[in-house]
Design a protein around this motif. Structure first.
Motif, PDB file in Angstrom:
ATOM      1  N   ASP A  15       0.605  -0.907   0.034  1.00  0.00           N
ATOM      2  CA  ASP A  15      -0.272  -0.188   0.100  1.00  0.00           C
ATOM      3  C   ASP A  15       1.476   0.771   0.244  1.00  0.00           C
ATOM      4  OD1 ASP A  15      -2.647   2.059  -0.282  1.00  0.00           O
ATOM      5  OD2 ASP A  15      -2.430   1.738   2.157  1.00  0.00           O
ATOM      6  N   GLY A  20      -3.532  -0.449   3.933  1.00  0.00           N
ATOM      7  CA  GLY A  20      -3.350  -2.397   3.681  1.00  0.00           C
ATOM      8  C   GLY A  20      -2.979  -3.435   5.153  1.00  0.00           C
ATOM      9  N   THR A  22      -4.498  -3.128   7.684  1.00  0.00           N
ATOM     10  CA  THR A  22      -6.413  -3.147   7.957  1.00  0.00           C
ATOM     11  C   THR A  22      -6.628  -4.662   7.048  1.00  0.00           C
ATOM     12  OG1 THR A  22      -7.272  -2.479   5.626  1.00  0.00           O
ATOM     13  CG2 THR A  22      -6.962  -1.189   7.861  1.00  0.00           C
ATOM     14  N   VAL A  23      -5.854  -4.997   5.677  1.00  0.00           N
ATOM     15  CA  VAL A  23      -5.833  -6.304   5.153  1.00  0.00           C
ATOM     16  C   VAL A  23      -4.925  -7.558   6.311  1.00  0.00           C
ATOM     17  CG1 VAL A  23      -5.774  -7.483   2.924  1.00  0.00           C
ATOM     18  CG2 VAL A  23      -6.566  -5.486   3.552  1.00  0.00           C
ATOM     19  N   ALA A  78      -2.760  -4.116  -1.499  1.00  0.00           N
ATOM     20  CA  ALA A  78      -4.048  -3.859  -0.832  1.00  0.00           C
ATOM     21  C   ALA A  78      -4.643  -1.829  -0.904  1.00  0.00           C
ATOM     22  CB  ALA A  78      -2.944  -3.804   1.026  1.00  0.00           C
ATOM     23  N   CYS A  79      -4.467  -1.792  -2.249  1.00  0.00           N
ATOM     24  CA  CYS A  79      -5.028  -0.291  -2.095  1.00  0.00           C
ATOM     25  C   CYS A  79      -6.392  -0.055  -2.815  1.00  0.00           C
ATOM     26  CB  CYS A  79      -3.938   0.148  -2.681  1.00  0.00           C
ATOM     27  SG  CYS A  79      -4.166   2.229  -3.444  1.00  0.00           S
ATOM     28  N   ASN A  80      -7.559   0.071  -3.137  1.00  0.00           N
ATOM     29  CA  ASN A  80      -7.745   0.685  -4.287  1.00  0.00           C
ATOM     30  C   ASN A  80      -7.422   0.494  -5.321  1.00  0.00           C
ATOM     31  OD1 ASN A  80     -11.176  -0.550  -3.222  1.00  0.00           O
ATOM     32  ND2 ASN A  80      -9.858   0.685  -1.365  1.00  0.00           N
ATOM     33  N   THR A 102      -7.411  -5.001  -5.174  1.00  0.00           N
ATOM     34  CA  THR A 102      -8.642  -4.485  -3.552  1.00  0.00           C
ATOM     35  C   THR A 102      -9.858  -3.660  -4.707  1.00  0.00           C
ATOM     36  OG1 THR A 102      -6.909  -4.443  -2.602  1.00  0.00           O
ATOM     37  CG2 THR A 102      -9.265  -3.544  -1.397  1.00  0.00           C
ATOM     38  N   CYS A 194     -11.429   2.379   0.350  1.00  0.00           N
ATOM     39  CA  CYS A 194     -10.504   2.648   0.050  1.00  0.00           C
ATOM     40  C   CYS A 194      -9.570   2.174   1.766  1.00  0.00           C
ATOM     41  CB  CYS A 194     -10.008   4.556   0.401  1.00  0.00           C
ATOM     42  SG  CYS A 194      -8.052   4.543   1.470  1.00  0.00           S
ATOM     43  N   THR A 195      -8.958   1.239   1.847  1.00  0.00           N
ATOM     44  CA  THR A 195      -7.960   0.382   2.981  1.00  0.00           C
ATOM     45  C   THR A 195      -7.730   1.144   4.497  1.00  0.00           C
ATOM     46  OG1 THR A 195      -5.891   0.143   2.429  1.00  0.00           O
ATOM     47  CG2 THR A 195      -7.156  -1.284   1.248  1.00  0.00           C
ATOM     48  N   ASP A 216     -16.513  -3.192   5.128  1.00  0.00           N
ATOM     49  CA  ASP A 216     -14.751  -2.826   4.563  1.00  0.00           C
ATOM     50  C   ASP A 216     -14.656  -4.503   4.309  1.00  0.00           C
ATOM     51  OD1 ASP A 216     -11.980  -3.649   5.634  1.00  0.00           O
ATOM     52  OD2 ASP A 216     -12.013  -3.255   7.122  1.00  0.00           O
ATOM     53  N   ALA A 218     -11.700  -5.601   3.189  1.00  0.00           N
ATOM     54  CA  ALA A 218     -10.299  -6.698   4.273  1.00  0.00           C
ATOM     55  C   ALA A 218     -10.322  -7.779   4.491  1.00  0.00           C
ATOM     56  CB  ALA A 218      -9.803  -5.481   5.714  1.00  0.00           C
TER      57      ALA A 218
END
Length: 267
Positions: A15, A20, A22-23, A78-80, A102, A194-195, A216, A218
């Motif tokens: 990220d 990220g 959160t993931v 891990a990022c939209n 993501t 968004c993470t 969420d 994640a």
């Protein structure tokens, strides 16, 4: 894996900042036997300030360097913003590598909504991406989906995680456009696209004009990674190398180092 062998290659997560994590948090619950490498592309933060072509080129080159250096078993974007922009290019560039992206959780939102009013809270880059609009066209044609591009919320989440404080009025200003009333109906789901955003979801709940389901992604991302990875044989905890954090700037500040250590990462 077969024959009792353990694959010690890390699962790489990237990220631009802390989102990220959160993931990572969810992935560790599902895959406690895995080793993780968390990459912070802080040299390029925030991604929203980049021109699309330049950021796509950067991501493809950066993943090439990371794959060569760390030999990951798979890569989680891990990022939209990065996923909606570069996931297809990454898969074309590195066809032998497994990538998990993501993307906004528009499908589950459309399945769960009762009012038919759904908002997608995202960075401006994710909002304007055709990828996002294609998801709406594919999965949410029976809903009314409002795309809300937040300029400041990711940075507010970074500030909150580093310093423990965030201006609630600032959070309210970012989320206010998500809440729609129409013909006696109200928005009942807000997709957190968004993470970073789950880190301030408690503040969002407090500032919301009425309760909604904050979606969420994640856990779903972590489950997707689990599904595509080869199984590791054996049960119970095993001795393995620690999870590490890598910073593309090579200059993380002390607060960020402590934050990573709080998530069990060697920084």
């Amino acid at each position: 894996m077969s024959g009792g062998a353990r694959d010690e290659r890390p699962l790489l997560m990237l990220d631009s900042g802390i989102g990220g994590l959160t993931v990572l948090r969810e992935a560790r619950v599902l895959m406690p036997e895995r080793r993780f490498l968390y990459v912070v592309d802080d040299a390029a933060f925030p991604y929203g300030n980049w021109e699309e072509a330049a950021l796509r080129e950067r991501l493809v080159a950066l993943f090439g360097e990371l794959i060569a250096a760390h030999d990951p078993v798979a890569c989680v974007v891990a990022c939209n913003t990065a996923s909606t922009l570069a996931l297809d290019a990454l898969r074309r560039a590195y066809p032998e590598m497994l990538f998990v992206g993501t993307v906004p959780a528009i499908k589950p939102a459309a399945e769960r909504t009762r009012s038919g009013l759904v908002s997608v809270l995202a960075t401006p880059g994710t909002v304007k991406r055709q990828y996002t609009r294609d998801l709406i066209e594919q999965w949410a044609t029976k809903c009314e989906v409002r795309l809300v591009g937040s300029v400041n919320l990711a940075a507010l989440a970074e500030t909150y995680m580093r310093h423990g404080l965030v201006a609630e009025e600032a959070v309210h200003a970012e989320i206010a456009p998500c809440f729609v009333e129409k013909d006696g109906r109200r928005t009942d789901i807000v997709v957190l696209a968004c993470t970073h955003y789950p880190f301030v979801v408690n503040r969002m709940r407090k500032m919301a004009p009425w309760p909604v389901d904050w979606l969420d992604p994640a856990e779903a991302i972590a489950r997707r990674a689990l599904a595509i990875l080869p199984r590791i044989d054996g049960e119970g905890p095993v001795a393995r190398d620690p999870d590490i954090a890598v910073f593309t700037s090579n200059r993380p500040d002390a607060v960020t180092r402590r934050l990573m250590q709080g998530f069990g990462l060697v920084a």
